[in-house]
Design an enzyme around this catalytic site. Structure first.
Site, short mmCIF file in Angstrom:
data_model
loop_
_atom_site.label_atom_id
_atom_site.label_comp_id
_atom_site.label_asym_id
_atom_site.label_seq_id
_atom_site.Cartn_x
_atom_site.Cartn_y
_atom_site.Cartn_z
N HIS A 1 6.70 39.23 10.83
CA HIS A 1 5.35 39.48 10.30
C HIS A 1 4.99 40.98 10.39
O HIS A 1 4.37 41.53 9.49
CB HIS A 1 4.35 38.63 11.09
N PHE B 1 0.85 -1.19 0.00
CA PHE B 1 0.00 0.00 0.00
C PHE B 1 0.88 1.24 0.00
O PHE B 1 1.94 1.28 0.64
CB PHE B 1 -0.91 0.01 1.24
N ASP C 1 2.85 33.61 14.14
CA ASP C 1 3.26 34.89 13.59
C ASP C 1 4.72 35.10 14.01
O ASP C 1 4.98 35.35 15.20
CB ASP C 1 2.43 36.05 14.16
N HIS D 1 0.11 43.42 17.34
CA HIS D 1 1.14 42.82 16.47
C HIS D 1 2.39 43.69 16.45
O HIS D 1 3.51 43.19 16.52
CB HIS D 1 0.62 42.68 15.04
N HIS E 1 -1.58 28.81 13.78
CA HIS E 1 -0.31 29.19 13.14
C HIS E 1 0.52 30.16 13.96
O HIS E 1 0.04 30.77 14.91
CB HIS E 1 -0.58 29.79 11.75
N ASN F 1 0.27 12.80 -0.36
CA ASN F 1 -0.47 13.99 -0.78
C ASN F 1 0.47 15.16 -0.98
O ASN F 1 1.63 15.10 -0.54
CB ASN F 1 -1.48 14.39 0.30
N HIS G 1 -0.57 32.30 7.08
CA HIS G 1 -1.38 32.78 8.20
C HIS G 1 -2.83 32.31 8.11
O HIS G 1 -3.70 33.02 7.62
CB HIS G 1 -1.30 34.31 8.29
#
Ligand code: ZN
Length: 267
Positions: free
Chosen positions: A92, A71, A88, A218, A86, A75, A82
């Site tokens: 960023h 087998f 940063d 941020h 996830h 993929n 983002h």
């Protein structure tokens, strides 16, 4: 003589390193620790920022028996950095900030401080963690030690993956009507500059609240070299203190962030 001095210096350095490491709670024993996955799976429902050009794509390359009799499955995937759970990376929002591959992994393994503001956010989807909230938390649980990974629990992950409920709006390409809670400016300044925390994590799509127009949190965090962890989940399984977090992002060379597998270890 020189050798014995070197030994003394070595012992001193080791003692200093130990005392530096003793700031937060001790790491749990891996033999007995409970591991909680704080990560959303990546699939075709994974939520991205409204202006994202694409979402998570998984394409099957192979699945099934081979001519040789075994087998085989494989993929390929494609994703903007983002989206979903996830990182940063500092770059960023800071031109000279560290990229994802250059963030020292040791800094991504640290004690957690879980700040639960669900009582405030349930009444106000635009709620931002205030300095008073942080001070109240510290009064109850103790001062947040340098290097701590702060995880802000808004309760929003229960809305995942309903994009409209989670983001406040699901108009493609339009990020001007978003509503979800997150950190406030003064709380972020205090955590980053005074407490020197290791990272800011949150169970919403951004370390800035949805209605933000200047992404000030941020700017504050990434500007100080502090990474963000966004779209984390299952924070209700964690105590306010005592858990350790292991947050390892995909090592994208030059990356401004990327998919993150984040887990907590409970004693
Ligand atoms: Zn991000």
């Amino acid at each position: 003589m020189r050798k014995s001095r070197a030994i003394v210096l070595g012992l001193l350095a080791a003692a200093l390193a130990r005392s530096a490491g003793a700031q937060g709670p001790k790491p749990p024993d891996l033999d007995t620790a409970t591991v909680v996955d704080l990560t959303h799976a990546f699939d075709d429902r994974t939520i991205y920022w409204p202006n994202s050009p694409s979402a998570f794509e998984l394409k099957r390359l192979a699945y099934g028996p081979t001519p040789g009799g075994w087998f085989y499955s494989s993929n390929m995937f494609c994703t903007p950095e983002h989206g979903g759970t996830h990182l940063d990376a500092p770059i960023h929002f800071a031109k000279d900030g560290l990229t994802a591959d250059r963030l020292p992994v040791r800094r991504l393994i640290a004690p957690a401080a879980v700040v639960d503001i669900r009582a405030k956010t349930s009444a106000d989807p635009d709620y931002r963690l205030s300095l008073d909230d942080v001070r109240a938390w510290e009064k109850q649980h103790g001062a947040i030690a340098a290097g701590t990974i702060v995880l802000l629990e808004t309760g929003w992950s229960t809305r995942w993956p309903d994009k409209r409920a989670y983001m406040g709006d699901d108009t493609p390409g339009d990020a001007s009507h978003l509503h979800f809670p997150s950190y406030g400016k003064e709380a972020a300044e205090y955590l980053v500059r005074d407490r020197k925390v290791g990272a800011l994590g949150v169970d919403t799509a951004s370390i800035d609240y949805g209605a933000s127009k200047d992404f000030i949190v941020h700017q504050i965090a990434n500007g100080a070299g502090v990474p963000g962890f966004e779209n984390v989940t299952s924070l209700d399984a964690l105590p306010p203190t005592g858990a350790w977090v292991v947050a390892l992002p995909m090592k994208i060379a030059g990356g401004s962030g990327g998919p993150l597998r984040i887990v907590a270890l409970l004693p």
